[in-house]
Design an enzyme around this catalytic site. Structure first.
Site, PDB file in Angstrom:
ATOM      1  N   GLN A  82       0.808  -1.121   0.015  1.00 34.07           N
ATOM      2  CA  GLN A  82       0.057   0.028  -0.041  1.00 34.07           C
ATOM      3  C   GLN A  82       0.976   1.168   0.046  1.00 34.07           C
ATOM      4  O   GLN A  82       1.191   2.033   0.999  1.00 34.07           O
ATOM      5  CB  GLN A  82      -0.796   0.068   1.046  1.00 34.07           C
ATOM      6  CG  GLN A  82      -1.786   1.065   1.180  1.00 34.07           C
ATOM      7  CD  GLN A  82      -3.102   0.973   2.202  1.00 34.07           C
ATOM      8  OE1 GLN A  82      -3.247  -0.062   2.784  1.00 34.07           O
ATOM      9  NE2 GLN A  82      -3.988   1.824   1.896  1.00 34.07           N
ATOM     10  N   PHE A  83       1.102   1.690  -1.158  1.00 35.87           N
ATOM     11  CA  PHE A  83       1.880   2.888  -1.237  1.00 35.87           C
ATOM     12  C   PHE A  83       1.414   4.090  -0.693  1.00 35.87           C
ATOM     13  O   PHE A  83       2.041   5.360  -0.443  1.00 35.87           O
ATOM     14  CB  PHE A  83       2.565   3.172  -2.709  1.00 35.87           C
ATOM     15  CG  PHE A  83       1.108   3.784  -3.562  1.00 35.87           C
ATOM     16  CD1 PHE A  83       1.368   5.204  -3.901  1.00 35.87           C
ATOM     17  CD2 PHE A  83       0.293   2.950  -4.337  1.00 35.87           C
ATOM     18  CE1 PHE A  83       0.303   5.800  -4.607  1.00 35.87           C
ATOM     19  CE2 PHE A  83      -0.808   3.580  -5.097  1.00 35.87           C
ATOM     20  CZ  PHE A  83      -0.434   5.012  -5.242  1.00 35.87           C
ATOM     21  N   THR A  84       0.169   4.242  -0.651  1.00 35.08           N
ATOM     22  CA  THR A  84      -0.482   5.304  -0.086  1.00 35.08           C
ATOM     23  C   THR A  84      -0.168   5.682   1.257  1.00 35.08           C
ATOM     24  O   THR A  84      -0.504   6.758   1.983  1.00 35.08           O
ATOM     25  CB  THR A  84      -2.182   5.156  -0.231  1.00 35.08           C
ATOM     26  OG1 THR A  84      -2.580   4.170   0.619  1.00 35.08           O
ATOM     27  CG2 THR A  84      -2.660   4.872  -1.572  1.00 35.08           C
TER      28      THR A  84
END
Length: 141
Positions: free
Chosen positions: A74-76
């Protein structure tokens, strides 16, 4: 690296209606983001934290309980929201760097004897979980 760890009774990830990863017993969901400066030392630290933090019932760790983990990239988690109304993702590692580090994290957890299910890197995923407690913690390396 950053991870949001959630204690769950069960969880699964689907991509286009297909289950890519599932745990059907108590364990953890690890939403994991990779930062620009992350490398092997951060992978080793994160694997140790995920495996050994006493987050399960009766203050047990995944290693002690023999419990599974569902790892979802999850790069967010590296979204910056201090300015304006649109998050900046500039501190998140690009896919060519992040994907191998997520794979190494999964391998490091499996080396420790932990059952690991995963999402699909870069895909639009649906993550379903039943949070137990609820217990949710943020881990940074």
């Amino acid at each position: 690296m950053r991870a949001v760890l959630q204690r769950v009774t069960r969880a699964r990830v689907t991509v286009d209606g297909r289950v890519t990863g599932e745990i059907d017993q108590p364990g953890l969901v690890a939403l994991v983001g990779v930062g620009l400066d992350d490398g092997e030392p951060q992978v080793a630290t994160m694997a140790r934290k995920i495996a050994e933090l006493r987050l399960l019932r009766d203050e047990q760790s995944l290693s002690e309980a023999g419990a599974p983990v569902l790892v979802v990239s999850q790069f967010t988690l590296y979204g910056e929201t201090k300015k304006g109304r649109r998050p900046s993702w500039s501190q998140a590692a690009p896919a060519r760097i992040a994907e191998p580090l997520i794979e190494r994290l999964v391998a490091a957890l499996r080396t420790r004897g932990i059952t690991v299910a995963t999402g699909e890197f870069g895909a639009m995923m649906e993550v379903e979980l039943v949070n137990d407690g609820p217990l949710t913690v943020l881990v940074e390396t």
